[in-house]
Design a protein around this motif. Sequence first.
Motif, mmCIF file in Angstrom:
data_model
loop_
_atom_site.group_PDB
_atom_site.id
_atom_site.type_symbol
_atom_site.label_atom_id
_atom_site.label_comp_id
_atom_site.label_asym_id
_atom_site.label_seq_id
_atom_site.Cartn_x
_atom_site.Cartn_y
_atom_site.Cartn_z
ATOM 1 N N VAL A 13 5.986 2.426 -3.904
ATOM 2 C CA VAL A 13 4.697 2.590 -3.975
ATOM 3 C C VAL A 13 4.233 3.360 -4.940
ATOM 4 O O VAL A 13 4.994 4.867 -5.634
ATOM 5 N N GLU A 35 9.548 -4.727 -5.473
ATOM 6 C CA GLU A 35 8.122 -4.989 -5.373
ATOM 7 C C GLU A 35 7.734 -4.174 -5.039
ATOM 8 O O GLU A 35 7.269 -2.687 -5.016
ATOM 9 N N VAL A 37 4.019 -1.847 -4.682
ATOM 10 C CA VAL A 37 2.390 -1.608 -4.706
ATOM 11 C C VAL A 37 1.737 -0.543 -5.028
ATOM 12 O O VAL A 37 2.284 0.477 -5.210
ATOM 13 N N THR A 38 0.200 -0.326 -5.497
ATOM 14 C CA THR A 38 -0.145 0.169 -6.075
ATOM 15 C C THR A 38 -1.759 0.570 -5.196
ATOM 16 O O THR A 38 -2.163 -0.281 -4.304
ATOM 17 N N CYS A 39 -1.668 1.724 -5.965
ATOM 18 C CA CYS A 39 -3.326 1.862 -5.053
ATOM 19 C C CYS A 39 -4.152 3.287 -5.847
ATOM 20 O O CYS A 39 -3.504 3.967 -6.324
ATOM 21 N N ARG A 56 1.133 -5.466 -6.018
ATOM 22 C CA ARG A 56 0.347 -5.775 -5.342
ATOM 23 C C ARG A 56 -0.230 -4.722 -5.916
ATOM 24 O O ARG A 56 0.186 -3.192 -5.175
ATOM 25 N N LEU A 58 -3.703 -1.939 -2.650
ATOM 26 C CA LEU A 58 -4.615 -1.204 -1.790
ATOM 27 C C LEU A 58 -4.751 -0.380 -1.898
ATOM 28 O O LEU A 58 -4.872 0.744 -2.476
ATOM 29 N N VAL A 75 2.229 -0.711 4.762
ATOM 30 C CA VAL A 75 3.090 -0.711 3.848
ATOM 31 C C VAL A 75 3.975 -1.169 4.633
ATOM 32 O O VAL A 75 5.424 -2.336 4.659
ATOM 33 N N HIS A 79 5.886 -4.796 3.858
ATOM 34 C CA HIS A 79 6.884 -4.927 3.510
ATOM 35 C C HIS A 79 8.329 -4.616 4.285
ATOM 36 O O HIS A 79 9.355 -4.340 4.236
#
Length: 258
Positions: A13, A35, A37-39, A56, A58, A75, A79
Amino acid sequence: MAVTIDLSGSVAVVTGGTRGVGAGIARALLEAGAEVVTCARRPPGEPVEAAGRTARFLPVDLRDPAAVSAFFDRVRDDHGRLDVLVNNAGGTPFRMLGDGGAGRHARVVELNLLAPLTATLAAYELMRRQPGGGTVIMIGSVSGTRPSPGSAAYGAAKAGLDNLARSMAVEWAPHVRVNTLVLGMVRTELSHLHYGDEDGIAAVGRTVPLGRLAEPADIGDACVFLASERAAYISGASLPVHGGGERPAFLDAATTPH
């Protein structure tokens, strides 16, 4: 011999990972196989991509503890695990301490210190329950290591963030590693707002011993290293990524040749 770091199978993240330094970090992690995930509060204008893969996104307001908790629950649900948290979100406008009032300065501290604390506590609940634990990387600043006129609240928050990371590293060892990258000046899509045109950016870069501003990819590469097993014995550390720092003013002020 070239050394390749492979983060395949890991989930990362990156807060504030949609532009600038954050996007550079996300791209580096994607290139290493993670993998990602950005936010942020708002979606990016275009997807963050690298090596034929896409991060990805969110949405979340990191200053809202309930929203942060729900974000990390998602998350986990989507995931299955969380291996890396990069606390990149932050920033400040230029504002002298005598301007704007205490409330505005407090909001800077909230974004740059309390929000990373909230995110890390939520991430820790996932990491501590999984085999292999995890790693947290705080994005600090040289503003937290020296006087920072015009961004004093930001500098104070970054100093606190570094100290917080060191305490986390002790409390959560050996399951979770926590480190800080101490950044100097980085060239991003907003650099012209601070340094002017290309000539101005180049002039500022020449004040750095290595002769240029950092690129977001430079920060991303350092994050990939700290996230990897190559850094398995590094925790509670502050790694300067500032091109050698700032040239001491006395060297230019002195009249004696040097």
